[in-house]
Design a protein around this motif. Sequence first.
Motif, PDB file in Angstrom:
ATOM      1  N   ARG A  29      36.831  31.208  41.420  1.00 39.61           N
ATOM      2  CA  ARG A  29      38.109  31.113  42.611  1.00 39.61           C
ATOM      3  C   ARG A  29      38.626  32.923  42.323  1.00 39.61           C
ATOM      4  NH1 ARG A  29      42.291  26.676  40.877  1.00 39.61           N
ATOM      5  NH2 ARG A  29      43.681  26.866  42.327  1.00 39.61           N
ATOM      6  N   VAL A  30      39.509  32.432  40.929  1.00 38.66           N
ATOM      7  CA  VAL A  30      40.071  34.187  40.898  1.00 38.66           C
ATOM      8  C   VAL A  30      39.168  35.189  41.472  1.00 38.66           C
ATOM      9  CG1 VAL A  30      41.473  35.873  39.102  1.00 38.66           C
ATOM     10  CG2 VAL A  30      41.221  33.197  38.727  1.00 38.66           C
ATOM     11  N   LYS A  31      38.467  35.470  41.558  1.00 33.56           N
ATOM     12  CA  LYS A  31      38.310  36.635  41.750  1.00 33.56           C
ATOM     13  C   LYS A  31      37.435  36.166  43.808  1.00 33.56           C
ATOM     14  CE  LYS A  31      33.364  36.757  41.543  1.00 33.56           C
ATOM     15  NZ  LYS A  31      32.118  37.453  41.337  1.00 33.56           N
ATOM     16  N   GLU A  32      37.430  35.149  44.265  1.00 32.88           N
ATOM     17  CA  GLU A  32      37.690  35.162  45.480  1.00 32.88           C
ATOM     18  C   GLU A  32      40.094  35.533  46.055  1.00 32.88           C
ATOM     19  OE1 GLU A  32      35.748  31.744  47.370  1.00 32.88           O
ATOM     20  OE2 GLU A  32      34.187  31.936  45.742  1.00 32.88           O
ATOM     21  N   GLY A  33      40.344  35.165  45.713  1.00 29.67           N
ATOM     22  CA  GLY A  33      41.636  34.902  45.783  1.00 29.67           C
ATOM     23  C   GLY A  33      42.121  36.983  45.714  1.00 29.67           C
ATOM     24  N   ARG A 141      47.414  56.364  43.594  1.00 34.98           N
ATOM     25  CA  ARG A 141      47.352  57.163  44.726  1.00 34.98           C
ATOM     26  C   ARG A 141      48.361  56.483  45.398  1.00 34.98           C
ATOM     27  NH1 ARG A 141      41.245  58.568  47.215  1.00 34.98           N
ATOM     28  NH2 ARG A 141      42.010  61.055  47.026  1.00 34.98           N
ATOM     29  N   PRO A 142      49.013  57.510  46.192  1.00 38.90           N
ATOM     30  CA  PRO A 142      49.976  56.728  47.455  1.00 38.90           C
ATOM     31  C   PRO A 142      49.414  55.662  47.697  1.00 38.90           C
ATOM     32  CG  PRO A 142      50.300  59.145  47.128  1.00 38.90           C
ATOM     33  CD  PRO A 142      49.176  58.737  46.334  1.00 38.90           C
ATOM     34  N   HIS A 143      50.301  54.882  47.575  1.00 38.05           N
ATOM     35  CA  HIS A 143      49.816  53.431  48.108  1.00 38.05           C
ATOM     36  C   HIS A 143      48.567  52.474  47.522  1.00 38.05           C
ATOM     37  CE1 HIS A 143      51.945  54.535  51.709  1.00 38.05           C
ATOM     38  NE2 HIS A 143      51.673  55.682  52.008  1.00 38.05           N
ATOM     39  N   GLY A 144      48.347  52.912  46.241  1.00 36.53           N
ATOM     40  CA  GLY A 144      47.379  52.648  45.726  1.00 36.53           C
ATOM     41  C   GLY A 144      47.851  50.790  45.023  1.00 36.53           C
ATOM     42  N   ILE A 145      46.821  50.544  44.699  1.00 33.98           N
ATOM     43  CA  ILE A 145      47.267  49.060  44.162  1.00 33.98           C
ATOM     44  C   ILE A 145      46.226  48.466  42.648  1.00 33.98           C
ATOM     45  CG2 ILE A 145      46.524  46.631  44.207  1.00 33.98           C
ATOM     46  CD1 ILE A 145      45.533  47.746  47.443  1.00 33.98           C
ATOM     47  N   ILE A 146      47.635  48.164  41.315  1.00 35.14           N
ATOM     48  CA  ILE A 146      46.879  47.575  40.228  1.00 35.14           C
ATOM     49  C   ILE A 146      47.157  45.724  41.093  1.00 35.14           C
ATOM     50  CG2 ILE A 146      47.365  46.995  38.198  1.00 35.14           C
ATOM     51  CD1 ILE A 146      49.651  49.834  38.217  1.00 35.14           C
ATOM     52  N   ALA A 147      45.567  45.257  40.310  1.00 34.25           N
ATOM     53  CA  ALA A 147      45.375  43.659  39.800  1.00 34.25           C
ATOM     54  C   ALA A 147      45.410  43.548  39.013  1.00 34.25           C
ATOM     55  CB  ALA A 147      44.587  43.768  40.905  1.00 34.25           C
ATOM     56  N   ALA A 148      46.242  42.852  37.404  1.00 32.11           N
ATOM     57  CA  ALA A 148      46.224  42.420  36.902  1.00 32.11           C
ATOM     58  C   ALA A 148      46.160  40.758  36.985  1.00 32.11           C
ATOM     59  CB  ALA A 148      47.382  42.600  36.525  1.00 32.11           C
ATOM     60  N   GLU A 149      45.290  40.824  36.157  1.00 29.65           N
ATOM     61  CA  GLU A 149      45.428  39.272  35.352  1.00 29.65           C
ATOM     62  C   GLU A 149      45.534  39.072  33.971  1.00 29.65           C
ATOM     63  OE1 GLU A 149      40.908  36.383  34.694  1.00 29.65           O
ATOM     64  OE2 GLU A 149      41.070  37.649  36.362  1.00 29.65           O
ATOM     65  N   ALA A 150      46.150  37.760  33.892  1.00 30.65           N
ATOM     66  CA  ALA A 150      46.521  37.284  32.651  1.00 30.65           C
ATOM     67  C   ALA A 150      46.966  35.471  32.920  1.00 30.65           C
ATOM     68  CB  ALA A 150      48.969  37.661  32.876  1.00 30.65           C
ATOM     69  N   LEU A 165      56.901  45.568  41.921  1.00 34.42           N
ATOM     70  CA  LEU A 165      55.241  43.872  40.892  1.00 34.42           C
ATOM     71  C   LEU A 165      55.728  43.754  42.848  1.00 34.42           C
ATOM     72  CD1 LEU A 165      56.259  41.918  38.535  1.00 34.42           C
ATOM     73  CD2 LEU A 165      55.726  40.687  40.675  1.00 34.42           C
ATOM     74  N   CYS A 166      54.416  43.418  43.259  1.00 33.34           N
ATOM     75  CA  CYS A 166      54.944  42.896  44.807  1.00 33.34           C
ATOM     76  C   CYS A 166      54.796  40.890  44.512  1.00 33.34           C
ATOM     77  CB  CYS A 166      53.064  43.510  45.590  1.00 33.34           C
ATOM     78  SG  CYS A 166      53.876  45.181  46.255  1.00 33.34           S
ATOM     79  N   ARG A 167      53.470  40.779  43.925  1.00 25.64           N
ATOM     80  CA  ARG A 167      53.256  39.182  44.322  1.00 25.64           C
ATOM     81  C   ARG A 167      52.872  38.826  43.076  1.00 25.64           C
ATOM     82  NH1 ARG A 167      50.695  36.064  48.946  1.00 25.64           N
ATOM     83  NH2 ARG A 167      51.025  33.813  48.172  1.00 25.64           N
ATOM     84  N   THR A 168      52.748  37.664  42.266  1.00 28.26           N
ATOM     85  CA  THR A 168      51.801  37.289  41.941  1.00 28.26           C
ATOM     86  C   THR A 168      51.259  35.996  42.155  1.00 28.26           C
ATOM     87  OG1 THR A 168      52.992  37.903  39.801  1.00 28.26           O
ATOM     88  CG2 THR A 168      51.764  36.358  39.582  1.00 28.26           C
ATOM     89  N   TYR A 169      49.998  35.742  42.480  1.00 19.12           N
ATOM     90  CA  TYR A 169      49.087  34.320  42.896  1.00 19.12           C
ATOM     91  C   TYR A 169      48.714  33.723  41.207  1.00 19.12           C
ATOM     92  CZ  TYR A 169      49.278  37.454  46.240  1.00 19.12           C
ATOM     93  OH  TYR A 169      48.165  38.753  47.399  1.00 19.12           O
ATOM     94  N   ARG A 170      48.545  32.204  41.638  1.00 21.08           N
ATOM     95  CA  ARG A 170      48.277  31.620  40.806  1.00 21.08           C
ATOM     96  C   ARG A 170      46.518  30.287  41.258  1.00 21.08           C
ATOM     97  NH1 ARG A 170      51.903  32.630  37.580  1.00 21.08           N
ATOM     98  NH2 ARG A 170      53.966  32.667  38.227  1.00 21.08           N
ATOM     99  N   TYR A 171      46.506  30.862  40.265  1.00 16.18           N
ATOM    100  CA  TYR A 171      44.941  30.014  40.354  1.00 16.18           C
ATOM    101  C   TYR A 171      44.628  29.379  39.661  1.00 16.18           C
ATOM    102  CZ  TYR A 171      44.067  33.294  43.447  1.00 16.18           C
ATOM    103  OH  TYR A 171      44.513  34.238  44.743  1.00 16.18           O
TER     104      TYR A 171
END
Length: 192
Positions: A29-33, A141-150, A165-171
Motif C-alpha cells: 500500500r505504501v509502495k503503491e502510494g 540534482r535540481p528538481h530532485g526528490i527525497i521520499a522518506a518513510e516514517a 518539505l512538500c507533502r506528507t501522505y498517510r497510509y
Amino acid sequence: MAMRVITGSARGRRLKELEGMETRPTTDRVKEGLFSALQFEIEGRRVLDLFAGTGQLGIEALSRGAERCVFVDRRADAVKLIRENLELTGLSGRARVVAGDSMEYLASLREKFDLILLDPPYAAGLLEPALEHIAQFDILRPHGIIAAEAPAEKALPPLAEPYRLCRTYRYGRIGLTVYRRAGELENEGSAT
C-alpha cells in the motif's frame, strides 16, 4: 505476504525477504502510494536507495525505468539479498550495491541523484540525520526528490534552502514525506 514488483519491466516478480525484525519491508500500500506520487519522475533518473534492506524500493524504481540505482545497506545479509533480488528481476546491469554505513556513504559521496529513497529502521534514529546530511552535502540534482518513510505520528523537520518539505501522505500507521530541491534559477529568484 510475499513482496512483489508492482509495475514495469520486472512486474510480478517475487522478491526474497530478510529474516528477523530489524528489516521491515515497505507494505504494498505504501509502495503503491509512493510510486503513484512519483510516477512521472522516475524514468531516466538516478536513484539512491539508502538503508536499502531488501532493495525493493530501488528495484521498483528500476523496473519503472530509472536509469540506475545505488543501493546502500550496512548488513552483509541485506547486501547479499539485494544482489539476489537484482538478479531475480534482471536489473543488475543498472544497479550498484554498496556495503557500508549510510551516513559514511553520504559524507563520501561524489555524485548527485534525482531521487533518494529513505526507509531506515524506525527505532534507529537515522532518518533526521540522513535528511540533514543530504541537505548539507547537497546531493540532490535540481528538481530532485527525497521520499522518506516514517511512523505516521512523526513530523519530519523542514530542511534548509534549496530543499523544501512538500507533502506528507498517510497510509495507516505509516507516513511518507516528500521533499523537493529547487532548481538553480528558482534559487536565484527566491529572495522575495
